[in-house]
Design an enzyme around this catalytic site. Sequence first.
Site, short mmCIF file in Angstrom:
data_model
loop_
_atom_site.label_atom_id
_atom_site.label_comp_id
_atom_site.label_asym_id
_atom_site.label_seq_id
_atom_site.Cartn_x
_atom_site.Cartn_y
_atom_site.Cartn_z
N ASN A 9 0.87 -1.18 0.00
CA ASN A 9 0.00 0.00 0.00
C ASN A 9 0.90 1.22 0.00
OD1 ASN A 9 -1.78 2.05 0.51
ND2 ASN A 9 -2.24 1.43 2.61
N LYS A 11 0.16 4.23 -0.29
CA LYS A 11 -0.50 5.41 0.31
C LYS A 11 -0.29 6.64 -0.57
CE LYS A 11 0.27 3.36 4.80
NZ LYS A 11 0.22 3.52 6.23
N HIS A 95 -9.34 1.02 4.97
CA HIS A 95 -8.04 1.16 5.64
C HIS A 95 -8.22 2.09 6.85
CE1 HIS A 95 -3.90 2.38 6.41
NE2 HIS A 95 -3.55 1.27 5.79
N GLU A 97 -6.60 4.48 7.94
CA GLU A 97 -6.42 5.91 7.68
C GLU A 97 -7.69 6.50 7.07
OE1 GLU A 97 -2.74 5.44 5.57
OE2 GLU A 97 -1.81 4.83 7.46
N GLU A 167 -5.20 -4.99 10.76
CA GLU A 167 -4.17 -3.98 10.94
C GLU A 167 -4.42 -3.22 12.24
OE1 GLU A 167 -2.28 -2.90 6.94
OE2 GLU A 167 -4.03 -1.62 7.20
N GLY A 173 2.68 2.14 10.75
CA GLY A 173 3.63 3.23 10.56
C GLY A 173 4.34 3.64 11.83
N SER A 213 3.65 -2.26 10.36
CA SER A 213 5.12 -2.25 10.50
C SER A 213 5.77 -3.58 10.12
CB SER A 213 5.52 -1.83 11.92
OG SER A 213 5.03 -0.53 12.20
C1 PEP Z 1 -0.56 0.00 5.97
O1 PEP Z 1 -0.48 1.03 5.37
O2 PEP Z 1 -1.54 -0.71 5.77
C2 PEP Z 1 0.51 -0.36 6.89
C3 PEP Z 1 0.42 -1.49 7.54
O3 PEP Z 1 1.56 0.50 7.02
P1 PEP Z 1 3.02 0.18 7.66
O4 PEP Z 1 3.48 -1.10 7.06
O5 PEP Z 1 3.86 1.36 7.28
O6 PEP Z 1 2.80 0.06 9.13
#
Ligand code: PEP
Length: 251
Positions: A9, A11, A95, A97, A167, A173, A213
């Site tokens: 992803n 983003k 997601h 976000e 998630e 992040g 992460s």
């Molecule tokens: C994500 O954007 O779904 C995500 C898990 O980000 P990161 O791997 O940076 O934590």
Amino acid sequence: MRRPLIAGNWKMNTDRASAVALATGVARRASEFAQLDLLICPPAVYLIPAAEAIAGSKAALGAQNMYHEANGAFTGELSAAMLLDVGCKYVILGHSERRHILGETDSAVNKKTIAALDAGLIPIVCVGEMLAEREAGKTADVIRRQFEGSLAGLTAEQAGRVVLAYEPVWAIGTGKVATLDQAEEVHAALRSLLAQRYNRQSADSVRILYGGSVKPSNAGELLSQPNIDGALIGGASLKVDDFLGIAAAAK
Ligand code: PEP
């Protein structure tokens, strides 16, 4: 047997040149990963150049969001048909976000999920608790509410075509990764929700990705958990070596 899915992803990152370079880098080495599915999800404006860059490779293209209506006066939105038209196979929906920064509700995610399935896109439906919810012992309730709200009204056949992503919001992040037990517990709970709400066949076939992460250094142990069928990767998907290093750990 569920085929692992390693999804990047991107983003709101990259520009046109770096998006093409990243997609090209993934496409060049995609044949090394015959036993799993590789997916890149660039920003919408770079879907077409990314599709051109991965053409002929086994990497697939996905979008980061869509709207549930087919067409019309919905300024700024993109339909499932538009995403298919430019080569998308998957779309990330709900997601965290989008849920927490842009106010997306379970009901909105549900409409999008149904529209994606009706159009022939594979939705990656994301669920996950916030830190305060985990600390208050509410993780299971939050996951169940998001699962039931986001997948409401789906038949067992439709549910069998969904990909789920767990998630934990506090792990996205932040560099904090859920422990193996924390991740596997929620993945197993999602699989039992699938079995209760639909049937064993859907529960056994749906891929449940972990996101938060994920890096090459922690991917191996996460992906070896029985109910973790792949990864949804943010930061580490922006470097070819890191993204494919995670894919290598899934082999
Ligand atoms: C994500 O954007 O779904 C995500 C898990 O980000 P990161 O791997 O940076 O934590």
